[in-house]
Design a protein around this motif. Structure first.
Motif, short mmCIF file in Angstrom:
data_model
loop_
_atom_site.label_atom_id
_atom_site.label_comp_id
_atom_site.label_asym_id
_atom_site.label_seq_id
_atom_site.Cartn_x
_atom_site.Cartn_y
_atom_site.Cartn_z
N VAL A 106 0.81 -1.21 0.00
CA VAL A 106 0.00 0.00 0.00
C VAL A 106 0.85 1.27 0.00
O VAL A 106 0.56 2.23 -0.71
CB VAL A 106 -0.94 0.02 1.23
CG1 VAL A 106 -1.60 1.37 1.37
CG2 VAL A 106 -1.99 -1.07 1.10
N ASP A 107 1.91 1.27 0.80
CA ASP A 107 2.73 2.47 0.90
C ASP A 107 3.42 2.81 -0.41
O ASP A 107 3.53 3.98 -0.78
CB ASP A 107 3.78 2.28 2.00
CG ASP A 107 3.12 2.16 3.37
OD1 ASP A 107 2.07 2.80 3.57
OD2 ASP A 107 3.64 1.42 4.22
N VAL A 108 3.87 1.78 -1.10
CA VAL A 108 4.51 2.01 -2.40
C VAL A 108 3.52 2.63 -3.38
O VAL A 108 3.82 3.62 -4.04
CB VAL A 108 5.06 0.68 -2.98
CG1 VAL A 108 5.58 0.88 -4.39
CG2 VAL A 108 6.14 0.12 -2.07
N ALA A 154 0.96 7.28 -6.36
CA ALA A 154 -0.23 8.09 -6.61
C ALA A 154 0.02 9.55 -6.21
O ALA A 154 -0.32 10.48 -6.95
CB ALA A 154 -1.42 7.53 -5.83
N GLN A 155 0.62 9.73 -5.06
CA GLN A 155 0.91 11.08 -4.60
C GLN A 155 1.85 11.80 -5.55
O GLN A 155 1.63 12.96 -5.92
CB GLN A 155 1.54 11.02 -3.20
CG GLN A 155 0.55 10.58 -2.13
CD GLN A 155 1.23 10.11 -0.86
OE1 GLN A 155 2.46 10.14 -0.75
NE2 GLN A 155 0.44 9.67 0.11
N SER A 156 2.88 11.10 -5.96
CA SER A 156 3.85 11.73 -6.85
C SER A 156 3.21 12.11 -8.18
O SER A 156 3.43 13.20 -8.71
CB SER A 156 5.04 10.77 -7.04
OG SER A 156 5.40 10.65 -8.39
N PHE A 157 2.39 11.22 -8.71
CA PHE A 157 1.74 11.53 -9.99
C PHE A 157 0.80 12.71 -9.86
O PHE A 157 0.79 13.62 -10.68
CB PHE A 157 0.97 10.32 -10.52
CG PHE A 157 0.32 10.57 -11.85
CD1 PHE A 157 1.04 10.41 -13.03
CD2 PHE A 157 -1.00 11.00 -11.94
CE1 PHE A 157 0.46 10.65 -14.27
CE2 PHE A 157 -1.58 11.26 -13.17
CZ PHE A 157 -0.86 11.08 -14.33
N CYS A 158 0.01 12.70 -8.81
CA CYS A 158 -0.97 13.78 -8.65
C CYS A 158 -0.28 15.13 -8.43
O CYS A 158 -0.71 16.14 -8.97
CB CYS A 158 -1.92 13.48 -7.50
SG CYS A 158 -3.06 12.13 -7.86
N LEU A 159 0.75 15.14 -7.65
CA LEU A 159 1.38 16.41 -7.34
C LEU A 159 2.27 16.93 -8.47
O LEU A 159 2.26 18.11 -8.78
CB LEU A 159 2.21 16.30 -6.05
CG LEU A 159 1.34 16.19 -4.80
CD1 LEU A 159 2.20 15.94 -3.57
CD2 LEU A 159 0.52 17.45 -4.61
#
Lengths: 195, 195
Positions: B178-180, B185-190
């Motif tokens: 999950v953490d990976v 997801a966070q990196s892509f969105c930001l």
DNA sequence: TGATTCCTTGACCACCCGGTCAAGTTCTCG
DNA sequence: CGAGAACTTGACCGGGTGGTCAAGGAATCA
């Protein structure tokens, strides 16, 4: 029994069944739509359905297959000979949105098929194809140093996630202009929130 | 008939029905799963089902309602008192992924419910709530000049699109950490592709 | 024109579904 | 203990489903 020989009249009827089925499946869902509903909507006897299709499942499969082919063709036409991989992705996004805008029923049908164990495998293979197309462009862009090195498969899935969601929320449900939505999707995918 | 009074034994049975129903709905789909299947899996008579639920639909609705509440609670716990709106979004993403990883059945059930005219309205309202949470953080980030001015509703939908897709493909189907996935997801969105 | 193939009809079938309910069992509490 | 409430059983019901088929009509050949 499926017929090999179809006269022009037969082809018309078959396509009418396809269209009517797609429309009802999209509206009410696959399981709640009966074969009687479909032939009833056209105003013919039930036997007509089984002259052209072996089963209700086969009609859905046919819809899934032809939809996938049409969408893919549209995407490849849109790519043309564009040499820039990032522009190819942008064009692919626009083409997908435009196609779904013209085939709203298909979007709902895909959504259902993804949740049904009978049809999910087919759909999965279709998605895999679209995903690998996108991943290919991404790899090229990475090789050119246009974007940072990351897992291209994951990026492709994230992009498809954005496209799917914006298609559903803006194109299908709110009937927004395709070009505007495409621009938003492209901008988000390329620059993210902070870019 | 729905009972107001439930002994501990009754509560257990009710939850057993909920769990079993969720599991079967996720596996085979809602319509293809009969009430007999559910009670059969538990090994009780059909009347038991209708002692705790008015209908098969009600069981699904209950699942949708409780799932939404649980997920939302988890998200709000994760936010804590984080002052940075962008970090709040990151935390929300992590919390959602973690919750879905522990409630895989619920993901499939949502997916189905979105395609069924009976349940779509409820689901829609649930989604609207999650969306407005995200949009709130985005607006704050824009006010702080942390991200460019754009339609926050659209950004929220794009973010949810990414989360939904990556959850499905990596967390649910491939059982990735999950953490990976959250990090991706966070990196892509930001940052998007080019950030 | 007749013969053949294509298409259509709609009653019919076996099956299964969601839901009911009268009867019986188990639990709780006075 | 007994009474009443909580729970369970499973046969049963009405109705709708996907799918079949013998029979009849329309197109297209010869």
């Amino acid at each position: 029994m499926v017929r090999a020989k179809l006269t022009p009249r037969g082809k018309d009827r078959r396509e009418q069944l396809l269209r009517t089925g797609a429309s009802l499946f999209a509206e009410r869902g696959f399981h709640p739509t009966s074969v009687s509903d479909i032939v009833g909507a056209i105003g013919v006897g039930k036997g007509v359905f089984y002259w052209y299709f072996q089963s209700k499942d086969e009609l859905l499969s046919e819809l899934l297959k032809s939809g996938h082919h049409e969408l893919r063709k549209r995407q490849q036409q849109a790519l043309g000979d564009e040499p820039d991989p990032l522009r190819r992705i942008e064009r692919g996004i626009s083409a997908s949105l435009a196609w779904f805008a013209e085939h709203r029923d298909y979007f709902s049908i895909i959504q259902f098929a993804a949740t049904d164990e009978t049809f999910a495998p087919v759909l999965h293979r279709n998605e895999e194809i679209g995903l690998s197309d996108t991943a290919r462009h991404l790899k090229e862009a990475m090789a050119d140093g246009r974007i940072a090195d990351q897992d291209p498969d994951m990026l492709a899935r994230a992009i498809h996630g954005v496209i799917g969601r914006l298609t559903r929320d803006y194109v299908i449900e709110r009937n927004e202009d395709v070009d505007v939505v495409a621009e938003l999707a492209q901008s988000f995918c390329l620059r993210g929130l902070t870019g």
